[in-house]
Design a protein around this motif. Structure first.
Motif, PDB file in Angstrom:
ATOM      1  N   SER A  75       0.844  -1.191   0.000  1.00  0.00           N
ATOM      2  CA  SER A  75       0.000   0.000   0.000  1.00  0.00           C
ATOM      3  C   SER A  75       0.879   1.241   0.000  1.00  0.00           C
ATOM      4  CB  SER A  75      -0.913   0.032   1.230  1.00  0.00           C
ATOM      5  OG  SER A  75      -1.652   1.235   1.266  1.00  0.00           O
ATOM      6  N   ILE A  77      -0.521   4.213   0.769  1.00  0.00           N
ATOM      7  CA  ILE A  77      -1.303   5.213   1.504  1.00  0.00           C
ATOM      8  C   ILE A  77      -0.577   5.656   2.771  1.00  0.00           C
ATOM      9  CG2 ILE A  77      -3.492   5.684   2.649  1.00  0.00           C
ATOM     10  CD1 ILE A  77      -4.659   3.466   0.750  1.00  0.00           C
ATOM     11  N   SER A  78      -0.230   4.706   3.618  1.00  0.00           N
ATOM     12  CA  SER A  78       0.499   5.043   4.842  1.00  0.00           C
ATOM     13  C   SER A  78       1.371   3.869   5.251  1.00  0.00           C
ATOM     14  CB  SER A  78      -0.470   5.399   5.983  1.00  0.00           C
ATOM     15  OG  SER A  78      -1.175   4.255   6.421  1.00  0.00           O
ATOM     16  N   TYR A  87       2.164   9.432   5.799  1.00  0.00           N
ATOM     17  CA  TYR A  87       1.095   9.437   4.812  1.00  0.00           C
ATOM     18  C   TYR A  87       1.717   9.752   3.452  1.00  0.00           C
ATOM     19  CZ  TYR A  87      -2.080  10.216   8.827  1.00  0.00           C
ATOM     20  OH  TYR A  87      -2.769  10.113  10.012  1.00  0.00           O
ATOM     21  N   LYS A  88       1.639   8.817   2.524  1.00  0.00           N
ATOM     22  CA  LYS A  88       2.203   9.026   1.191  1.00  0.00           C
ATOM     23  C   LYS A  88       3.657   9.497   1.285  1.00  0.00           C
ATOM     24  CE  LYS A  88      -1.596   8.573  -1.514  1.00  0.00           C
ATOM     25  NZ  LYS A  88      -1.787   8.034  -2.837  1.00  0.00           N
ATOM     26  N   LEU A 108      -4.465  12.156   0.253  1.00  0.00           N
ATOM     27  CA  LEU A 108      -4.766  10.720   0.283  1.00  0.00           C
ATOM     28  C   LEU A 108      -5.760  10.273  -0.788  1.00  0.00           C
ATOM     29  CD1 LEU A 108      -4.986   9.899   4.111  1.00  0.00           C
ATOM     30  CD2 LEU A 108      -3.025   9.721   2.586  1.00  0.00           C
ATOM     31  N   ILE A 109      -6.755  11.110  -1.088  1.00  0.00           N
ATOM     32  CA  ILE A 109      -7.776  10.665  -2.051  1.00  0.00           C
ATOM     33  C   ILE A 109      -7.964  11.639  -3.216  1.00  0.00           C
ATOM     34  CG2 ILE A 109      -9.006   9.277  -0.350  1.00  0.00           C
ATOM     35  CD1 ILE A 109     -11.032  11.497  -0.018  1.00  0.00           C
ATOM     36  N   ASP A 202      -5.160   7.867   8.859  1.00  0.00           N
ATOM     37  CA  ASP A 202      -4.877   6.497   8.426  1.00  0.00           C
ATOM     38  C   ASP A 202      -3.809   5.885   9.319  1.00  0.00           C
ATOM     39  OD1 ASP A 202      -5.582   4.405   6.610  1.00  0.00           O
ATOM     40  OD2 ASP A 202      -3.608   4.586   5.705  1.00  0.00           O
ATOM     41  N   GLY A 344      -8.836   7.573   5.237  1.00  0.00           N
ATOM     42  CA  GLY A 344      -8.081   6.332   5.053  1.00  0.00           C
ATOM     43  C   GLY A 344      -8.935   5.223   4.480  1.00  0.00           C
ATOM     44  N   ALA A 347      -9.432   5.880   0.829  1.00  0.00           N
ATOM     45  CA  ALA A 347      -8.172   5.659   0.110  1.00  0.00           C
ATOM     46  C   ALA A 347      -7.877   4.175  -0.064  1.00  0.00           C
ATOM     47  CB  ALA A 347      -7.027   6.346   0.855  1.00  0.00           C
ATOM     48  N   HIS A 348      -8.089   3.388   0.992  1.00  0.00           N
ATOM     49  CA  HIS A 348      -7.828   1.949   0.910  1.00  0.00           C
ATOM     50  C   HIS A 348      -8.805   1.271  -0.045  1.00  0.00           C
ATOM     51  CE1 HIS A 348      -4.574   1.134   3.732  1.00  0.00           C
ATOM     52  NE2 HIS A 348      -5.058   2.114   4.478  1.00  0.00           N
ATOM     53  N   GLU A 351      -7.667   2.122  -3.573  1.00  0.00           N
ATOM     54  CA  GLU A 351      -6.423   1.439  -3.926  1.00  0.00           C
ATOM     55  C   GLU A 351      -6.676  -0.037  -4.206  1.00  0.00           C
ATOM     56  OE1 GLU A 351      -2.017   1.998  -2.242  1.00  0.00           O
ATOM     57  OE2 GLU A 351      -3.224   0.731  -0.924  1.00  0.00           O
TER      58      GLU A 351
END
Length: 365
Positions: A75, A77-78, A87-88, A108-109, A202, A344, A347-348, A351
């Protein structure tokens, strides 16, 4: 554990230990008493020992999927590295010092949360803010009127914000300010709310984020993924731990010295303390507690628990302390936690949907 203890437990050299650290197999943190020396995460060492003992059969791997083990999913994202949350690729603690919920939504998004004061929402029934957030998520999940494509995420966030604040219209103020003004008259709470939302956004593949990914892997719509995540979050071992921490620490502070020691020893994992991911204190907790006055007696209880069990305050402790310090309504900390984590979850889900793979583990007997 010290380097010597780890090497003896694993029967490895210092060079191998350092290689394990560089590959992320064992986490290291600087000692508080001497920053030049490191301590190593006992959980990681135990996991390596267990791996050696059980081998890598299908049954062994399946059994290891529980309790902070596999599966490990890639991932962007985090991630958590050396006791720090990113984060990223950006330090979450540093982000919380200046950024807003809107900034993290963009990060994030990739959503611009532009104010829309003309948008109207139906009022949601619920005894508290968390219940209204839950009910609004369920409503969106079964509704056929959710805007399509890139507008979906913005609509969901604003709909849940309106439900939490128990209003049918939103202002053009920043989201953290709208939430802070709804929950408290304290001017100081405005910035604390901003920091709280960013720090909660997240946290790797926690149970609720993983649930969102499972739902997304079946091609469920985003609101359904959020509802699945929120249901998981509501459990007493996840989001509801904040309320339990407020009750437990509050009870502990009411005891005299002798009663306090006995009370603390009645439970080995007090709510609000300990996190298998971190060798020492949760960095989100350390940062959040800097920005408001800790309730009377809470710091003493924290020291007592840490000394007794070698576990430290986690995010639930800081959210519960925040509730107590600002005299907030019950479930406020849990609601802000969930609303921040909304980014989060989305975003998950996105993804995982792009990944295209169905998450379908096998059982064993």
């Amino acid at each position: 554990m010290t380097a010597k203890e780890v090497c003896e437990a694993l029967n490895i050299s210092r060079q191998t230990l350092y290689a394990y650290v560089s590959r992320g197999k064992v986490r290291a943190s600087a000692q508080k008493s001497d920053a030049r020396k490191s301590l190593y995460h006992t959980h990681d060492v135990d996991a390596l020992i267990a791996n050696k003992k059980r081998g890598r059969s299908r049954r062994a791997i399946a059994k290891s999927t529980q309790n902070f083990g596999e599966p490990v999913l890639k991932s962007e994202i985090s991630h958590i590295d050396q006791g720090k949350l990113y984060y990223k690729g950006q330090d979450a603690i540093k982000l919380s010092q200046t950024k807003t919920f809107e900034d993290i939504a963009k990060l994030l998004i990739n959503v611009d949360l532009e104010p829309d004061v003309d948008q109207k929402f139906d009022l949601i029934k619920g005894r508290n803010s968390f219940e209204r957030m839950f009910a609004a998520t369920a409503e969106i999940t079964i509704s056929k009127n959710t805007p399509p494509n890139k507008n979906t995420n913005s609509f969901i966030i604003k709909r849940l914000l309106a439900a939490i604040c128990n209003t049918n219209t939103l202002s053009d103020e920043p989201i953290h300010m709208q939430l802070a003004k709804y929950f408290s008259d304290s001017i100081d709470f405005i910035d604390v709310t901003r920091r709280c939302l960013v720090l909660c956004a997240d946290h790797e593949l926690n149970p609720s984020a993983y649930t969102a990914r499972i739902a997304a892997s079946t091609d469920a719509r985003t609101p359904a993924c959020i509802l699945a995540a929120l249901s998981t979050f509501s459990g007493t071992k996840h989001g509801s731990m904040t309320s339990m921490a407020r009750w437990w620490v509050g009870r502990a502070t009411m005891k005299d010295d002798h009663q306090e020691a006995a009370f603390i020893k009645t439970i080995k994992s007090p709510p609000g303390f300990g996190h298998p991911i971190y060798a020492q204190t949760d960095p989100r907790t350390q940062e959040l507690l800097k920005h408001f006055e800790i309730p009377e007696g809470w710091e003493r209880i924290s020291r007592h628990v840490s000394k007794t069990y070698k576990i430290y305050p986690n995010l639930d402790f800081s959210l519960a302390a925040m509730e107590k310090s600002f005299k907030l309504r019950p479930k406020t900390g849990q609601t802000l936690f969930a609303f921040g984590r909304l980014l989060g979850w989305i975003a998950h889900a996105e993804e995982q949907r792009k990944n295209g793979a169905l998450i379908r583990p096998r059982s064993w007997n």
